[in-house]
Structures are given as structure tokens and as C-alpha cells.
Scaffold this active site. Structure first.
Site, PDB file in Angstrom:
ATOM      1  N   HIS A  58       1.521   2.521  16.019  1.00  0.00           N
ATOM      2  CA  HIS A  58       2.579   1.825  14.727  1.00  0.00           C
ATOM      3  C   HIS A  58       3.173   2.806  14.049  1.00  0.00           C
ATOM      4  O   HIS A  58       2.921   4.181  14.375  1.00  0.00           O
ATOM      5  CB  HIS A  58       1.526   0.997  13.758  1.00  0.00           C
ATOM      6  N   HIS A 114       7.496   7.733  12.600  1.00  0.00           N
ATOM      7  CA  HIS A 114       7.113   8.382  14.064  1.00  0.00           C
ATOM      8  C   HIS A 114       6.017   7.373  14.493  1.00  0.00           C
ATOM      9  O   HIS A 114       5.219   6.734  13.370  1.00  0.00           O
ATOM     10  CB  HIS A 114       6.691   9.770  14.049  1.00  0.00           C
TER      11      HIS A 114
HETATM   12  P1  2AM Z   1      -0.033   9.670  12.084  1.00  0.00           P
HETATM   13  O1  2AM Z   1      -0.820   8.850  13.107  1.00  0.00           O
HETATM   14  O2  2AM Z   1       1.202   9.865  12.166  1.00  0.00           O
HETATM   15  O3  2AM Z   1      -0.720  10.901  11.602  1.00  0.00           O
HETATM   16  C1  2AM Z   1      -3.886   5.790   9.783  1.00  0.00           C
HETATM   17  O4  2AM Z   1      -4.756   7.030   9.857  1.00  0.00           O
HETATM   18  C2  2AM Z   1      -2.568   6.248   9.909  1.00  0.00           C
HETATM   19  O5  2AM Z   1      -2.164   7.053   8.603  1.00  0.00           O
HETATM   20  C3  2AM Z   1      -2.005   7.268  11.008  1.00  0.00           C
HETATM   21  O6  2AM Z   1      -0.981   6.588  11.322  1.00  0.00           O
HETATM   22  C4  2AM Z   1      -1.664   8.454  10.573  1.00  0.00           C
HETATM   23  O7  2AM Z   1      -0.230   8.633  10.754  1.00  0.00           O
HETATM   24  C5  2AM Z   1      -1.289   7.915   9.051  1.00  0.00           C
HETATM   25  N1  2AM Z   1      -1.726   9.082   8.143  1.00  0.00           N
HETATM   26  C6  2AM Z   1      -0.794   9.649   7.207  1.00  0.00           C
HETATM   27  N2  2AM Z   1      -1.166  10.419   6.535  1.00  0.00           N
HETATM   28  C7  2AM Z   1      -2.439  10.778   6.804  1.00  0.00           C
HETATM   29  C8  2AM Z   1      -3.854  11.612   6.562  1.00  0.00           C
HETATM   30  N3  2AM Z   1      -3.419  12.425   5.372  1.00  0.00           N
HETATM   31  N4  2AM Z   1      -4.868  11.244   7.021  1.00  0.00           N
HETATM   32  C9  2AM Z   1      -4.773  10.410   8.061  1.00  0.00           C
HETATM   33  N5  2AM Z   1      -4.012   9.359   8.596  1.00  0.00           N
HETATM   34  C10 2AM Z   1      -2.901   9.684   7.865  1.00  0.00           C
END
Ligand code: 2AM
Length: 194
Positions: free
Chosen positions: A44, A131
Site C-alpha cells: 500500500h 512509496h
Molecule cells: P513503510 O512501509 O514505508 O515504512 C504501517 O507500519 C505502515 O506505516 C507502513 O507502510 C510504514 O511505511 C508506515 N510507517 C510510516 N512511518 C512509520 C513508523 N514510524 N513506524 C512504523 N511504520 C511507519
């Protein structure tokens, strides 16, 4: 009161999910067990990560998502570019980027952030870059084959989809990886049915 790990995201349609998975499979041939791969249903674009929230706050957060969504008409989102954070030479997070639709996703993020930080959710220090995370490198170092694959495929292009809704998601951390559930969907440019 229960604490729920929450984030707001745009889900991929079946066609884009398949294309992202195809690329993930090619990467897995090179980097296989060095990487924790995202599960197909977990691909996602995160708009905003809230972290743990009290369950009683969920309706209020959902209303904020709805208010941001109605201001944005549906738009086309295309997947373009393969890359890595912090860089392809030191790959930690492997991702697919967004081509068309990036501006709209940034606008949605920027509309969600002020009312949510008023509720007490911290702002991200880093600039928001839409992304899709394909996987996370478990033990960095010695990934020169992976780096050269990333360099060769940085111009990756997949198809596009119409984004018509946002999803408020719950993420439960389990030993086999995060388990995501959809708490509600907010329609872009429309009033929400739920
Ligand atoms: P990422 O996969 O691009 O890291 C659930 O964890 C979603 O929230 C993931 O898609 C993650 O993105 C995003 N996310 C953004 N900031 C985060 C953080 N500080 N900790 C965990 N997940 C984060």
C-alpha cells in the site's frame, strides 16, 4: 480502552499489486533471505502513520480522514521507479515510487497532518515521499548484487489506477509480521458510506 496501531493509506488495485509482486519476486531471486518481504496483501502507499491511538479516538480520526478525502477529487496514480532508502548503495528499505498522483498524495498527507497533530500525533521529521515498501533488508552490507539490480531497474514503470478512497488501517504486530485490518474507508470527493 484499547490501544490500536493505526495508519492511513491508499490500497493498490489487483493489477498494480500483481505488477509490484512480479518485481518483488525478481528481487527475491537476488536478495532472498536477506530481506523481510512485505506480504502481498500488505502492499500500500502510507499517507500518514499515527502509531498507537486509543480506540475511542478512532471515530474522530476517521472524520479527519473523511474531511481530507472530500477535498480531493479522485485521481490517477501510477507506479514508477524502483529505489531504496537510504540509497541504492546502502539498501535498507526497498520501494516502488509513485509517478502521476504523487502531488495529490502529498496534498492529502499535508491536509491530514495539521488536524491529526492537533489531536497529539507527532509530525514526521522526514519529508513525506509516497512509496510502496516491498521489503526491508535484515542484515545490511554485502548487497552489491542487489544494488546493481536496483540501479538497472530504477526506471521501473508499472500501470496506473484510479484512486477513489483512503483507508484507515489497524496494524497488529505479530511474530510472523504485521497484520493489517481496514477500520474504514473514506471516499475522495464524495460523502462517505460506511
Ligand atoms: P513503510 O512501509 O514505508 O515504512 C504501517 O507500519 C505502515 O506505516 C507502513 O507502510 C510504514 O511505511 C508506515 N510507517 C510510516 N512511518 C512509520 C513508523 N514510524 N513506524 C512504523 N511504520 C511507519
Amino acid at each position: 480502552m484499547k490501544r490500536i496501531r493505526t495508519f492511513i493509506a491508499v490500497e493498490l488495485d489487483q493489477a498494480l499489486r500483481r505488477q509490484a509482486l512480479g518485481l518483488q519476486k525478481q528481487l527475491a531471486r537476488i536478495a532472498g533471505s536477506d530481506v523481510k518481504w512485505a506480504e502481498p496483501e500488505n502492499l500500500h502507499v502510507t499517507l500518514l502513520f499515527l502509531g498507537e491511538v486509543n480506540d475511542v479516538e478512532i471515530p474522530r480520526i476517521f472524520r479527519i480522514a473523511e474531511q481530507a478525502a472530500v477535498c480531493q477529487p479522485p485521481f490517477t496514480m501510477s507506479l514508477e521507479m524502483l529505489g531504496a532508502f537510504p540509497s541504492i548503495h546502502h539498501p535498507r528499505v526497498l520501494w516502488i515510487g509513485v509517478g502521476s498522483g504523487a502531488q495529490e498524495l502529498i496534498a492529502l498527507h499535508d491536509r491530514l497532518e495539521p488536524p491529526l497533530s492537533e489531536l497529539g500525533y507527532r509530525r514526521e521529521e522526514r519529508k513525506y515521499t509516497p512509496h510502496i515498501t516491498l521489503g526491508r533488508v535484515k542484515a545490511p552490507g554485502g548487497q552489491s548484487r542487489l544494488s546493481s539490480f536496483l540501479a538497472q531497474h530504477s526506471g521501473f514503470r508499472a500501470g496506473s489506477m484510479l484512486v477513489e478512497e483512503l483507508a484507515l488501517m489497524a496494524s497488529e504486530l505479530t511474530p510472523s509480521g504485521p497484520l493489517y485490518t481496514i477500520l474504514g474507508r473514506a471516499h475522495l470527493g464524495h460523502k462517505t458510506e460506511q
